[in-house]
Design a protein around this motif. Structure first.
Motif, PDB file in Angstrom:
ATOM      1  N   HIS A   3     -22.711   1.640  46.334  1.00 30.41           N
ATOM      2  CA  HIS A   3     -22.550   2.046  44.789  1.00 30.41           C
ATOM      3  C   HIS A   3     -21.623   1.218  44.154  1.00 30.41           C
ATOM      4  CE1 HIS A   3     -25.128   5.419  45.902  1.00 30.41           C
ATOM      5  NE2 HIS A   3     -24.455   5.461  47.176  1.00 30.41           N
ATOM      6  N   ARG A   4     -20.298   0.776  45.082  1.00 24.51           N
ATOM      7  CA  ARG A   4     -19.050   0.208  44.131  1.00 24.51           C
ATOM      8  C   ARG A   4     -18.955  -1.294  44.583  1.00 24.51           C
ATOM      9  NH1 ARG A   4     -16.744   3.598  40.678  1.00 24.51           N
ATOM     10  NH2 ARG A   4     -14.580   2.250  41.046  1.00 24.51           N
ATOM     11  N   PRO A   5     -19.908  -2.198  44.486  1.00 26.92           N
ATOM     12  CA  PRO A   5     -19.498  -3.748  45.208  1.00 26.92           C
ATOM     13  C   PRO A   5     -18.686  -4.312  44.273  1.00 26.92           C
ATOM     14  CG  PRO A   5     -21.578  -3.425  43.676  1.00 26.92           C
ATOM     15  CD  PRO A   5     -21.202  -2.139  43.886  1.00 26.92           C
ATOM     16  N   LEU A   6     -17.792  -5.070  44.918  1.00 25.47           N
ATOM     17  CA  LEU A   6     -16.876  -6.160  44.113  1.00 25.47           C
ATOM     18  C   LEU A   6     -17.564  -7.512  44.507  1.00 25.47           C
ATOM     19  CD1 LEU A   6     -13.993  -6.603  42.949  1.00 25.47           C
ATOM     20  CD2 LEU A   6     -13.266  -7.251  45.247  1.00 25.47           C
ATOM     21  N   LEU A   7     -17.838  -8.101  43.131  1.00 21.40           N
ATOM     22  CA  LEU A   7     -18.254  -9.455  43.379  1.00 21.40           C
ATOM     23  C   LEU A   7     -17.297 -10.546  43.192  1.00 21.40           C
ATOM     24  CD1 LEU A   7     -20.812 -11.281  42.721  1.00 21.40           C
ATOM     25  CD2 LEU A   7     -20.433 -10.980  40.208  1.00 21.40           C
ATOM     26  N   VAL A   8     -17.334 -11.334  44.517  1.00 24.34           N
ATOM     27  CA  VAL A   8     -16.308 -12.092  44.443  1.00 24.34           C
ATOM     28  C   VAL A   8     -16.666 -13.497  44.357  1.00 24.34           C
ATOM     29  CG1 VAL A   8     -14.885 -13.088  46.347  1.00 24.34           C
ATOM     30  CG2 VAL A   8     -15.390 -10.637  46.433  1.00 24.34           C
ATOM     31  N   THR A   9     -16.097 -14.100  43.259  1.00 25.69           N
ATOM     32  CA  THR A   9     -16.583 -15.433  42.932  1.00 25.69           C
ATOM     33  C   THR A   9     -15.595 -16.471  42.209  1.00 25.69           C
ATOM     34  OG1 THR A   9     -18.398 -16.601  41.658  1.00 25.69           O
ATOM     35  CG2 THR A   9     -17.338 -14.914  40.581  1.00 25.69           C
ATOM     36  N   ASP A  10     -15.895 -17.372  41.898  1.00 28.11           N
ATOM     37  CA  ASP A  10     -14.725 -18.227  41.256  1.00 28.11           C
ATOM     38  C   ASP A  10     -14.890 -18.517  39.441  1.00 28.11           C
ATOM     39  OD1 ASP A  10     -16.843 -20.177  40.915  1.00 28.11           O
ATOM     40  OD2 ASP A  10     -16.330 -21.152  42.751  1.00 28.11           O
ATOM     41  N   ALA A  11     -13.830 -19.242  39.092  1.00 27.68           N
ATOM     42  CA  ALA A  11     -14.109 -19.181  37.619  1.00 27.68           C
ATOM     43  C   ALA A  11     -15.217 -20.038  36.883  1.00 27.68           C
ATOM     44  CB  ALA A  11     -12.643 -20.102  37.202  1.00 27.68           C
ATOM     45  N   PHE A  12     -15.625 -20.908  37.923  1.00 25.65           N
ATOM     46  CA  PHE A  12     -16.653 -21.638  37.468  1.00 25.65           C
ATOM     47  C   PHE A  12     -18.077 -20.854  37.235  1.00 25.65           C
ATOM     48  CE2 PHE A  12     -20.719 -24.209  38.466  1.00 25.65           C
ATOM     49  CZ  PHE A  12     -20.714 -25.218  37.293  1.00 25.65           C
ATOM     50  N   MET A  13     -18.248 -19.938  38.101  1.00 23.96           N
ATOM     51  CA  MET A  13     -19.546 -18.971  38.130  1.00 23.96           C
ATOM     52  C   MET A  13     -19.236 -18.015  36.998  1.00 23.96           C
ATOM     53  SD  MET A  13     -21.003 -20.442  40.539  1.00 23.96           S
ATOM     54  CE  MET A  13     -22.492 -19.547  40.243  1.00 23.96           C
ATOM     55  N   VAL A  14     -18.075 -17.792  36.485  1.00 27.26           N
ATOM     56  CA  VAL A  14     -17.984 -16.871  35.499  1.00 27.26           C
ATOM     57  C   VAL A  14     -18.162 -17.632  33.868  1.00 27.26           C
ATOM     58  CG1 VAL A  14     -16.239 -15.755  33.895  1.00 27.26           C
ATOM     59  CG2 VAL A  14     -16.230 -15.567  36.480  1.00 27.26           C
ATOM     60  N   SER A  15     -17.829 -19.133  33.974  1.00 22.77           N
ATOM     61  CA  SER A  15     -17.802 -19.946  32.881  1.00 22.77           C
ATOM     62  C   SER A  15     -19.213 -20.374  32.506  1.00 22.77           C
ATOM     63  CB  SER A  15     -16.972 -21.061  33.065  1.00 22.77           C
ATOM     64  OG  SER A  15     -17.792 -22.201  34.009  1.00 22.77           O
TER      65      SER A  15
END
Length: 385
Positions: free
Chosen positions: A31-43
């Motif tokens: 129900h409450r996942p934390l999405l762990v990624t990097d700045a590139f995948m945000v950009s």
């Protein structure tokens, strides 16, 4: 020998598979996942796309985008804070090997506590951990299917191998469309990384019939498609094939372990900040040549699967052709030597004794067909430079 075989509970595979993330969360009762990624995948908007899928499934997601290449014990602190603040009940590793390694570490530390060095090999951790969902965006690390994470200890510059079933993703989503934007250099480095995983799993002293089948299939695919993916990033058939091969190779080495290349590669990454796939590629030709006498028949079969040798070739001829194939492949995808990469030779030479010690301490060289001494590892470091 009894082989212990472990895979993710389930895997979604194919173009567009990432759209099934909401169903995966529901199936796992997350129900409450934390999405762990990097700045590139945000950009590039990819992280926002996943957050919308999560929200669309009626889940409350949160984002941690502070992962770094070759994650360190220090870089985990902010991620642990984010997991605690969100009261996360699962982690989603989204990106290349580094975000997935970070997610695995956060899953264990969030639930069990302690320091990352508490979990390094030879310990096998099988205790409490948050569920891990892995979504790779590169075709190389295979981390979406492995029971390992690699974290650098900032106090010692040691790249720690942390193994155990608690680091194994419970679910993986392998979508080749996510690799479409990979540049040629990253395609090459991750592709040779996958090849190294497949070869080392097959020649490992812990190889078994299940890992053998996966490793051989991965090699056949890589032999056909790596150069195509490198030369034309829009080749969707090659992209999909390499994604499948990477996952197969990850499953293979997760259940057979890796060998000397990886043992020597980790210190290079820790001390000189060379990407893991690239440091594997730098080492693969010389380490393979050193290791062939210990498993000539197995290395010969690698050559046949890669298309480098004929079925009728003797093991001597086929294993020699394997070296030629790897040398040519590394030249075709422009793998540099450490010296041409820009590494300082005096610094390299001064660190060789420590790197050899760290390579042996990782345990991976003990799986190699020819188990090296520290002096032999030091000689190999000098040879590859």
């Amino acid at each position: 020998m009894v082989a212990n075989i472990s895979f993710p509970r389930f895997l979604k595979l194919g173009p567009g598979a990432v759209e099934s993330l909401g169903d995966v969360l529901t199936d796992l009762n997350v129900h409450r996942p934390l999405l762990v990624t990097d700045a590139f995948m945000v950009s590039n908007g990819s992280a926002e796309r996943l957050l919308k899928i999560i929200a669309g499934a009626g889940k409350e997601g949160a984002l941690f985008s502070g992962t770094v290449p070759d994650p360190t014990t220090e870089s985990l602190h902010a991620g642990l804070d984010a997991a605690a603040a969100h009261d996360a009940d699962a982690v989603i590793g989204f990106g290349g090997g580094s975000p997935m390694d970070t997610a695995k570490a956060l899953a264990v530390l969030s639930k069990q506590g302690g320091e990352m060095r508490d979990y390094k090999a030879p310990r096998q951790y099988t205790g409490p951990a948050l569920p891990i969902i892995a979504i790779p965006t590169t075709a190389g690390s295979g981390s979406e299917a492995t029971q390992f994470t690699i974290i650098t200890d900032v106090t010692s510059d040691e790249k720690m191998l942390c193994p155990g079933l608690s680091f194994l993703p419970i679910a993986s989503i392998v979508d080749s469309e996510l690799t479409a934007s990979m540049p040629p250099r990253l395609t090459a480095d991750t592709g040779v990384d996958a090849l190294t995983h497949a070869i080392e799993a097959y020649v490992s002293k812990k190889a078994n019939p299940i890992s053998d089948g996966l490793a051989l299939s991965a090699m056949r695919t890589i032999g056909r498609f790596l150069l195509r993916a490198y030369r034309d990033g829009s080749d969707t058939e090659a992209r999909e094939a390499m994604m499948h091969a990477s996952t197969q190779a990850g499953m293979a080495f997760s259940n057979a372990s890796v060998c000397l290349v990886h043992g020597m590669s980790r210190p290079i990454g820790a001390h000189f900040h060379v990407a893991h796939g690239l440091s594997n590629a730098m080492l693969l030709p010389a380490v393979t040549a050193f290791s062939i006498p210990g498993a000539r028949d197995r290395y010969a079969e690698c050559a046949r699967q890669l298309g480098a040798a004929e079925r009728t070739d003797s093991d001597d001829i086929a294993s020699a052709r394997l070296i030629e194939f790897i040398d040519t492949l590394c030249a075709d995808v422009e793998v540099p030597r450490p010296s041409t990469y820009g590494i300082d030779e005096p610094k390299w030479d001064s660190l060789i004794p420590l790197m050899a010690e760290q390579a042996l301490a990782s345990g991976s060289p003990g799986n190699n067909p020819v188990v090296p001494t520290a002096d032999e590892i030091a000689d190999l470091y000098r040879t590859v430079f």
